[in-house]
Design an enzyme around this catalytic site. Structure first.
Site, short mmCIF file in Angstrom:
data_model
loop_
_atom_site.label_atom_id
_atom_site.label_comp_id
_atom_site.label_asym_id
_atom_site.label_seq_id
_atom_site.Cartn_x
_atom_site.Cartn_y
_atom_site.Cartn_z
CB SER A 243 -0.74 4.90 -8.83
OG SER A 243 0.46 5.18 -8.13
CG HIS A 271 -2.74 2.25 -11.33
ND1 HIS A 271 -3.64 2.02 -10.30
CD2 HIS A 271 -1.51 2.13 -10.79
CE1 HIS A 271 -2.98 1.80 -9.18
NE2 HIS A 271 -1.68 1.86 -9.45
CE LYS A 302 -1.83 -1.25 -8.98
NZ LYS A 302 -0.77 -2.20 -8.64
#
Length: 457
Positions: A243, A271, A302
């Site tokens: 990340s 991610h 996310k």
């Protein structure tokens, strides 16, 4: 004169105490009617006063130490200030410290779903049918049909046998290692893995090894050592996308080594889930290793709507064990029905088409190409929507972010201890919600501030 027997002495003393006026301090405590309160209170006060003084002295010293730590952070430029958003999360937001709306290029809102009307509606429907919360952990009375439906949808999306939900992926990582590994086992972790993986590994009793970032050669050396030492099980763990750097784990090489040395592989794909690969199945799809990874940990917080919640998905026997041994699962409240309802809608959308994935990748290509041409030093994989703009100095990164905000672009500077000293950066993040004109506006602001700060010519 004959002595009063001890029992009668007690009654006589009690009559004398009753005849005395009540102690005002006892009245303050609601105990005016209690006999012999005054002496007891005097003793208690005598005992309490020195203790309180010692506590205040220690506490004062403690807080003074914390104040010095904060002052050092401010001096070094590493002190974090939270900007307050006064609108829903989106490509454009309003911020208290800004004069008008700003473009948000620092959220994990990769697919632009955080305030998508379909998700808001699904969340509202779930509240109407299943309530606001469960007030329970899963195994007592905190499992509804929508929790099981969501776990099944996640398993179908990833092509795995079963799934277990957690309050966050941090909790999923904190849960797994302690539950499945013992002192006879070894866990082998990438040096730059997420803090939640590091903390989770620390909770386990397994032997701990760390290989150099993305270095499959070093990973093989450690695997050989573990085999020679007779470890029972070997678990390789890596982020799918890192990340802070935007780079991607070499999953092909990791899987080859796992098969060669009899190891299992865990990928934290927070991610990447929903946004990487042709259909958004993450780094496994992007790297062509679907079916070769044993365990996937990921998040609903996310790309998949951005609310909260995490999960572990993989073999059914592993999930069964976690339901019975994973402490964050056993001792944390279940996911709210609204999160489950909206998340189910996300997986329906991703299964229908890949339009959002394609739009995101187009924005990534546009931004990375223009920023490189302008002379910025970028980090990360070419497909990653995480685009670190490397600045090195912490204070420069913080000042750069402030200048960007004054130009209507919301980005954040990252510095130690989030990243190693001397590697401060602005982490720009693309979203499918950004249109081409918004991406270009961000590029123009970077170039303007970069020239003013002497970062680029």
């Amino acid at each position: 004169r004959a002595k009063t027997p001890p029992r009668r002495q007690g009654f006589a003393a009690l009559r004398r105490r009753r005849a005395q006026p009540p102690d005002p301090r006892a009245a303050m405590l609601g105990a005016a009617k209690l006999p012999a309160a005054s002496g007891m209170l005097r003793m208690a006060a005598a005992v309490r006063r020195p203790v309180a003084l010692r506590a205040v002295s220690t506490t004062s010293s403690f807080y003074a130490h914390l104040e010095r730590e904060i002052a050092d952070m401010r001096e070094a430029g590493t002190y974090k200030v939270e900007r307050v958003i006064t609108s829903p999360q989106a490509a454009e937001v309003t911020v208290q410290s800004a004069k008008g709306p700003v473009l948000n290029f620092c959220a994990n809102n990769y697919l632009g779903l955080s305030n998508h009307p379909a998700l808001v509606e699904a969340a509202q429907k779930a509240i109407a049918t299943h309530g606001y919360g469960l007030s329970s952990v899963r195994f007592i009375c905190g499992t509804q049909d929508i929790h099981k439906d969501l776990e099944q949808a996640i398993s179908e999306f990833h092509g795995t046998e079963d799934t277990i939900l957690f309050p966050s992926c941090f909790d999923a990582n904190a849960a797994l290692f302690e539950a499945v590994l013992g002192p006879e086992d070894a866990v082998i972790s990438d040096a730059l893995n997420h803090a939640s993986i590091i903390d989770g590994v620390r909770l386990s009793k397994a032997q701990r090894h760390r290989y150099n970032h993305l270095d499959v050669g070093h990973l093989e050396e450690i695997l050989k050592l573990c085999v020679e030492e007779g470890t029972r099980h070997r678990l390789i763990v890596t982020d799918g996308v890192f990340s802070m750097d935007g780079d991607i784990a070499p999953l092909q090489g990791i899987c080859d080594l796992a098969e060669q040395y009899g190891a299992q592989v865990l990928v934290d794909d927070c991610h990447a889930t929903g946004l990487l690969g042709r259909t958004g199945r993450g780094t496994l799809e992007l790297c062509g290793v679907e079916g070769r990874i044993d365990i996937i940990n990921s998040t609903l917080g996310k790309a998949l709507g951005g609310a909260t919640g995490g999960y572990t998905t993989g073999p059914k026997v592993l999930i069964d064990l976690l339901r019975n041994k994973a402490r964050p699962y056993l001792f944390s409240n279940t996911l709210a029905p609204a999160v489950c309802g909206a998340s189910l809608e996300v997986f329906k959308m991703l299964s229908a088409n890949s339009d959002l994935v394609e739009k995101l990748q187009a924005n990534v290509r546009e931004f990375r190409t223009a920023m490189k041409a302008a002379g910025f030093k970028l980090s990360g994989h070419e497909n990653s929507p995480i685009v670190p703009v490397m600045l090195k100095e912490a204070r420069l990164a913080a000042e750069f972010a402030d200048e960007m905000l004054s130009r209507g672009i919301y980005v954040i500077g990252f510095s130690y201890p989030v990243v190693p000293k001397g590697t401060a950066r602005i982490r720009a993040q693309m979203s499918a919600a950004h249109d081409s004109a918004q991406v270009q506006r961000c590029i123009d602001a970077f170039i303007e501030v970069g020239r003013a700060k002497g970062v680029i010519a």
